[in-house]
Design a protein around this motif. Structure first.
Motif, mmCIF file in Angstrom:
data_model
loop_
_atom_site.group_PDB
_atom_site.id
_atom_site.type_symbol
_atom_site.label_atom_id
_atom_site.label_comp_id
_atom_site.label_asym_id
_atom_site.label_seq_id
_atom_site.Cartn_x
_atom_site.Cartn_y
_atom_site.Cartn_z
ATOM 1 N N ALA A 220 0.810 -1.221 0.000
ATOM 2 C CA ALA A 220 0.000 0.000 0.000
ATOM 3 C C ALA A 220 0.842 1.268 0.000
ATOM 4 N N GLN A 221 0.517 2.170 -0.907
ATOM 5 C CA GLN A 221 1.036 3.534 -0.796
ATOM 6 C C GLN A 221 -0.008 4.407 -0.116
ATOM 7 N N ARG A 222 -1.246 3.959 -0.197
ATOM 8 C CA ARG A 222 -2.320 4.603 0.550
ATOM 9 C C ARG A 222 -3.243 3.512 1.059
ATOM 10 N N LEU A 223 -3.819 3.766 2.210
ATOM 11 C CA LEU A 223 -4.643 2.758 2.866
ATOM 12 C C LEU A 223 -5.951 3.408 3.301
ATOM 13 N N THR A 224 -7.052 2.712 3.018
ATOM 14 C CA THR A 224 -8.352 3.189 3.481
ATOM 15 C C THR A 224 -8.987 2.073 4.293
ATOM 16 N N VAL A 225 -9.537 2.417 5.438
ATOM 17 C CA VAL A 225 -10.168 1.417 6.292
ATOM 18 C C VAL A 225 -11.672 1.633 6.285
ATOM 19 N N LEU A 226 -12.385 0.559 5.921
ATOM 20 C CA LEU A 226 -13.846 0.582 5.965
ATOM 21 C C LEU A 226 -14.300 -0.171 7.208
ATOM 22 N N HIS A 227 -15.364 0.340 7.820
ATOM 23 C CA HIS A 227 -15.957 -0.350 8.969
ATOM 24 C C HIS A 227 -17.444 -0.066 8.918
ATOM 25 N N HIS A 228 -18.240 -1.136 8.935
ATOM 26 C CA HIS A 228 -19.691 -0.980 8.802
ATOM 27 C C HIS A 228 -20.055 -0.058 7.631
ATOM 28 N N GLY A 229 -19.342 -0.217 6.525
ATOM 29 C CA GLY A 229 -19.714 0.512 5.314
ATOM 30 C C GLY A 229 -19.325 1.976 5.297
ATOM 31 N N ALA A 230 -18.487 2.405 6.260
ATOM 32 C CA ALA A 230 -18.049 3.810 6.269
ATOM 33 C C ALA A 230 -16.522 3.866 6.352
ATOM 34 N N VAL A 231 -15.947 4.922 5.796
ATOM 35 C CA VAL A 231 -14.492 5.108 5.891
ATOM 36 C C VAL A 231 -14.170 5.632 7.285
ATOM 37 N N ILE A 232 -13.325 4.875 8.020
ATOM 38 C CA ILE A 232 -12.950 5.388 9.345
ATOM 39 C C ILE A 232 -11.540 5.970 9.337
ATOM 40 N N ALA A 233 -10.751 5.666 8.309
ATOM 41 C CA ALA A 233 -9.428 6.291 8.186
ATOM 42 C C ALA A 233 -8.941 6.110 6.765
ATOM 43 N N SER A 234 -8.134 7.068 6.304
ATOM 44 C CA SER A 234 -7.554 6.972 4.975
ATOM 45 C C SER A 234 -6.299 7.823 4.940
ATOM 46 N N GLY A 235 -5.221 7.272 4.389
ATOM 47 C CA GLY A 235 -3.995 8.060 4.306
ATOM 48 C C GLY A 235 -2.776 7.182 4.168
ATOM 49 N N ALA A 236 -1.628 7.721 4.549
ATOM 50 C CA ALA A 236 -0.384 6.955 4.471
ATOM 51 C C ALA A 236 -0.485 5.749 5.404
ATOM 52 N N PRO A 237 0.026 4.578 4.979
ATOM 53 C CA PRO A 237 -0.140 3.361 5.776
ATOM 54 C C PRO A 237 0.317 3.517 7.232
ATOM 55 N N ALA A 238 1.458 4.180 7.457
ATOM 56 C CA ALA A 238 1.958 4.297 8.835
ATOM 57 C C ALA A 238 0.992 5.119 9.691
ATOM 58 N N ASP A 239 0.416 6.163 9.102
ATOM 59 C CA ASP A 239 -0.534 6.997 9.855
ATOM 60 C C ASP A 239 -1.794 6.216 10.170
ATOM 61 N N VAL A 240 -2.264 5.446 9.188
ATOM 62 C CA VAL A 240 -3.501 4.675 9.397
ATOM 63 C C VAL A 240 -3.274 3.605 10.468
ATOM 64 N N ARG A 241 -2.101 2.990 10.412
ATOM 65 C CA ARG A 241 -1.809 1.931 11.395
ATOM 66 C C ARG A 241 -1.823 2.484 12.822
ATOM 67 N N ASP A 242 -1.391 3.735 12.969
ATOM 68 C CA ASP A 242 -1.313 4.314 14.311
ATOM 69 C C ASP A 242 -2.596 5.013 14.741
ATOM 70 N N ASP A 243 -3.599 5.013 13.867
ATOM 71 C CA ASP A 243 -4.853 5.706 14.193
ATOM 72 C C ASP A 243 -5.585 4.946 15.305
ATOM 73 N N PRO A 244 -5.924 5.629 16.395
ATOM 74 C CA PRO A 244 -6.525 4.921 17.536
ATOM 75 C C PRO A 244 -7.827 4.199 17.193
ATOM 76 N N THR A 245 -8.673 4.813 16.358
ATOM 77 C CA THR A 245 -9.947 4.163 16.001
ATOM 78 C C THR A 245 -9.682 2.884 15.209
#
Ligand SMILES: Nc1ncnc2c1ncn2[C@@H]1O[C@H](COP(=O)(O)OP(=O)(O)OP(=O)(O)O)[C@@H](O)[C@H]1O
Length: 254
Positions: A220-245
């Motif tokens: 991934a150069q960019r990562l988007t996380v879906l949860h229950h059909g909504a985007v809860i995070a999107s961005g650089a993989p390292a930032d997404v990995r560290d996102d508390p949600t």
């Protein structure tokens, strides 16, 4: 972002019956970028892919390919505008040999350029078609499988063939839904390396879903996380990995 993204989906909404499966989902794929969508089972990843590829109409939102609005176009029209989709179950012709499958794909592209469509195999393919098919097979490590009926290929090799067929159509964006599903760990890392090499060599944009976190963070150069059909995070993989949600709902449990 400065340049126009290859894919830009804005505010996508999708219902299955009365159940809302996509809630205001937005996602961009830039030129040459590998953008991976992750999320727990049932998060809506496959539904998002189907919406983007035009398998069904969305109930809200807008989809652009480059500058073109394609929201109301059928899947085949989006393919003409440059989407290449490869499915969880490889759509290859089992009775044909590996190379014949690729010849079909190359000829389909040539026919498409002339305005026709049928997926058929000519008795005598042109030399340039053969050369291109061989080149793709060799590039994807399938050269020694060229003359085997495709149905006899291993699962991993079918996936490679599927990718080769996607490449033969020369899309602007390749969508891969769980390209390493069902593979052994060894095949999985080979497939991930293959996708990364292909992306670099052809400067292609990829939109992928994937469950294997090694593959996800390798590609991934960019990562988007879906949860229950909504985007809860999107961005650089390292930032997404560290996102508390994200940690709480997904990666923390995986
Ligand atoms: N054809 C359908 N009709 C009704 N509900 C559906 C249909 N297809 C999927 N769903 C539901 O929509 C939700 C999203 O499913 P989807 O397959 O998009 O998730 P996913 O993130 O791809 O899951 P997985 O990782 O298991 O492939 C789930 O709750 C699923 O049960």
């Amino acid at each position: 972002m400065t340049a126009t993204p290859i894919l830009s989906a804005r505010g996508l909404v999708k219902f299955y019956g009365k159940t809302q499966v996509l809630h205001d989902v937005s996602i961009d794929v830039a030129e040459g970028e590998a953008h991976v969508v992750i999320g727990p089972n049932g998060a809506g990843k496959t539904t998002l892919f189907k919406a983007v590829s035009g398998e069904f109409p969305v109930d809200g939102g807008e989809i652009r390919l480059g500058a073109d609005i394609v929201t109301r176009l059928a899947g085949w029209q989006r393919v003409r505008r440059g989407i290449g989709r490869s499915f969880q179950v490889a759509r290859i012709f089992g009775e044909m040999t590996t190379i014949e499958n690729l010849i079909v794909a190359v000829e389909a592209r040539e026919r498409r350029a002339r305005g026709g469509f049928a997926l058929t195999l000519r008795v005598n393919p042109r030399k340039s078609t053969m050369t291109e098919a061989r080149h793709l097979l060799d590039g994807l490590g399938l050269g020694d499988q060229a003359d085997r009926p495709a149905k006899l290929l291993s699962h991993g090799d079918k996936k490679r063939l599927e990718l080769a067929m996607s490449l033969a159509l020369r899309p602007r964006l390749i969508m891969l839904d769980e390209p390493t599903a069902g593979m052994s760990p060894g095949d999985r890392s080979n497939a991930a390396a293959l996708i990364a090499d292909t992306q670099r060599a052809h400067g292609l944009a990829f939109l992928l879903t994937e469950h294997d976190m090694g593959v996800v963070f390798g590609l991934a150069q960019r990562l988007t996380v879906l949860h229950h059909g909504a985007v809860i995070a999107s961005g650089a993989p390292a930032d997404v990995r560290d996102d508390p949600t994200v940690k709480e709902v997904y990666l923390g449990h995986g």
